[in-house]
Design an enzyme around this catalytic site. Structure first.
Site, PDB file in Angstrom:
ATOM      1  N   ASP A 177      -1.215   8.838  15.377  1.00 36.36           N
ATOM      2  CA  ASP A 177      -1.809   8.533  14.072  1.00 36.36           C
ATOM      3  C   ASP A 177      -2.709   7.297  14.176  1.00 36.36           C
ATOM      4  OD1 ASP A 177      -2.314   9.034  11.439  1.00 36.36           O
ATOM      5  OD2 ASP A 177      -0.420   8.211  10.682  1.00 36.36           O
ATOM      6  N   GLY A 223       1.001   5.247   1.444  1.00 35.10           N
ATOM      7  CA  GLY A 223       0.446   6.215   2.384  1.00 35.10           C
ATOM      8  C   GLY A 223       0.897   7.598   1.980  1.00 35.10           C
ATOM      9  N   ASN A 224       0.672   8.544   2.842  1.00 33.15           N
ATOM     10  CA  ASN A 224       1.119   9.905   2.544  1.00 33.15           C
ATOM     11  C   ASN A 224       2.632  10.012   2.585  1.00 33.15           C
ATOM     12  OD1 ASN A 224      -1.400  11.266   2.211  1.00 33.15           O
ATOM     13  ND2 ASN A 224      -1.745  10.805   4.366  1.00 33.15           N
ATOM     14  N   GLY A 225       3.226   9.220   3.469  1.00 33.19           N
ATOM     15  CA  GLY A 225       4.671   9.332   3.651  1.00 33.19           C
ATOM     16  C   GLY A 225       5.475   8.430   2.749  1.00 33.19           C
ATOM     17  N   GLY A 226       4.968   7.275   2.452  1.00 34.94           N
ATOM     18  CA  GLY A 226       5.799   6.341   1.690  1.00 34.94           C
ATOM     19  C   GLY A 226       5.022   5.152   1.179  1.00 34.94           C
ATOM     20  N   THR A 227       5.777   4.104   0.844  1.00 34.42           N
ATOM     21  CA  THR A 227       5.175   2.899   0.284  1.00 34.42           C
ATOM     22  C   THR A 227       5.587   1.704   1.141  1.00 34.42           C
ATOM     23  OG1 THR A 227       5.348   3.886  -1.895  1.00 34.42           O
ATOM     24  CG2 THR A 227       5.027   1.523  -1.835  1.00 34.42           C
ATOM     25  N   GLY A 241       0.819  -1.212   0.000  1.00 37.02           N
ATOM     26  CA  GLY A 241       0.000   0.000   0.000  1.00 37.02           C
ATOM     27  C   GLY A 241       0.846   1.253   0.000  1.00 37.02           C
TER      28      GLY A 241
END
Ligand code: ATP
Ligand code: MG
Length: 429
Positions: free
Chosen positions: A283, A175-179, A173
């Site tokens: 988070d 996300g906003n920060g990475g994979t 998946g």
């Protein structure tokens, strides 16, 4: 999980293996092994010992294609069995069939008699339906898993975690920060989840992040994702954690309350553990709650490294639907803010939208959910942070108390069924 997706047999052999331990007259227990080829004969005997504690098992058998029983008493014979099994798997894969677990039949020295199999997930189904059943995992709590992650930690503690030893597989998946990737760690033979984040930062900041992440080695709770190490290569950091074969909660729809209750218990325990270490999660949301086919629920992506959080925030600025009102308006963040996010994570998306628009805190529709559940959510989502339950009040809440029975089987069955449904709808990824 979906190792049937991989082509070459050697790649396939590195994936999860399900061993179905047949118990005479009692059905079977499924045991998920993360690295089949590394498995030793005595590991299997250990697990059989847990399943049949009162029997002295010295060997076990498997069936060949003619139905003849073949005895396994050594590592050599184990290898022969596994290689036979993987060849049948290849065949099933080529024919597009569901992969059947490896069935073994323990051979006891003395009659096992009445056994205590409480807490183990026992598959009592028999007959043809068993063939199309999901690869239900064991609920062995269990020494077997603890042992393998302890082994992995030992290997990794020697500083052996590096890019060269990792083979990236599927993307789990973004996300906003990475994979996040599913990956194979060659020296240990384990499957990992590796989160790769691009960060254009100085060497100094890289060092600071690495030292802040150190605390993760000390996190030791069955409700927190296992951490195996992190490393920088050029401008990206790779964070290696335990792989959870059920993925995150955000992809599950309509979780029945008796399952959700057990999940909530684990999440509350995970948060309480983090708070006891003076770590705020920061988070809490369904995509950071992971489940597996063993019925375990674990939290991930908590903010242990301020520098990492800050560096990611530079490339991504925004709020999310799970953030507490005081956080959105820039006030102080505390345990209470994690509690808000906990409450909202367990609500249906519809109420979630309402909550952003409405002045008042949302209330769940009565009737669809039990009174304790509605009360729990409502309390967690009080607008005033101080009015939300404190950690010990969360643990003592009737909704949590009701489901705090350690029943991992409920979650395990539900995850397995959902995965099986997904597989039959979309096929292997
Ligand atoms: P955000 O970046 O806002 O936190 P996110 O949590 O969805 O969003 P990531 O943390 O990058 O993004 O994770 C992406 C996805 O990878 C998750 O939604 C989850 O499904 C999957 N994932 C993450 N960690 C694991 C893991 N340890 N095991 C299995 N799947 C994982
Ligand atoms: Mg995440």
């Amino acid at each position: 999980m979906l190792w049937l997706a991989f082509g070459p047999s050697h790649a396939m052999e590195n994936q999860v293996l399900v061993i179905r331990i047949k118990i005479p007259n009692r059905g079977a227990v499924d045991w998920t092994v993360n690295s089949g080829p590394q498995l030793l004969f005595r590991d299997v005997l250990d697990v059989i010992g847990q399943v049949l504690p009162e029997a002295t098992t010295t060997a076990f058998e498997y069936e060949d294609e003619d139905g003849d029983r073949i005895t396994v008493r050594s590592d050599e014979e184990m290898k022969a069995m596994l290689s036979y099994y993987y060849s049948t798997v290849m065949e099933q894969q080529v024919n597009g069939q569901l992969i059947e677990p490896l069935q073994i039949f323990p051979r006891a020295c003395k009659p096992p008699g009445e056994r205590n199999i409480h807490g183990l997930k026992v598959n009592t189904r028999a007959g043809p339906s068993q063939h199309s059943s999901p690869a239900i995992s064991d609920a062995l709590p269990s020494n077997s898993l603890k042992k393998s992650s302890a082994e992995l930690k030992k290997i990794l503690a020697n500083g052996q975690m590096n890019e060269q030893d990792i083979r990236y597989r599927d993307t789990l998946g973004h996300g906003n920060g990475g994979t996040v990737y599913k990956a194979y760690h060659v020296p240990s033979g384990k499957i990992l989840a590796v989160k790769v984040i691009l960060l254009d930062i100085t060497l100094e900041l890289q060092k600071q992040i690495m030292s802040e992440l150190e605390i993760l080695y000390k996190c030791d709770s069955s409700y927190i994702i296992g951490f195996y190490g992190a490393f920088f290569v050029e401008n990206r950091i790779s964070i290696c954690t335990e792989f959870m074969d059920g993925g995150s909660l955000d992809v599950y729809r309509k979780i029945p309350e008796h399952v959700l209750g057990r999940i909530a218990v684990a999440v509350v325990k995970g948060l309480t553990y983090l708070w006891s270490l003076k770590i705020l999660h920061r988070d809490v949301k369904p995509s950071n709650m992971l489940v597996n086919t063993r019925g375990q629920v674990k939290l991930c992506d908590f903010g242990v490294s301020t520098q990492l959080v800050n560096s990611i925030a530079k490339t991504y600025v925004g709020t999310n639907a799970y953030m507490a009102p005081e956080r959105i308006s820039g006030e102080q963040y505390g345990i209470h803010s994690d509690v808000w996010s906990l409450g909202i994570s367990f609500m249906e998306p519809l109420q979630l939208l309402q909550c952003i628009v409405d002045e008042d805190s949302p209330v769940l529709p009565v009737g669809e959910f039990s009174e304790p559940f509605v009360h729990f959510i409502t309390q967690c989502m009080r607008k005033q942070p101080k009015e939300r339950p404190a950690p010990e009040e969360l643990m003592g809440h009737p909704f949590i108390v009701q489901f705090n029975d350690g029943n991992a089987t409920v979650v395990s069955m539900w995850v397995c069924r959902a995965l099986e449904e997904r597989r039959s709808q979309h096929g292997p990824p």
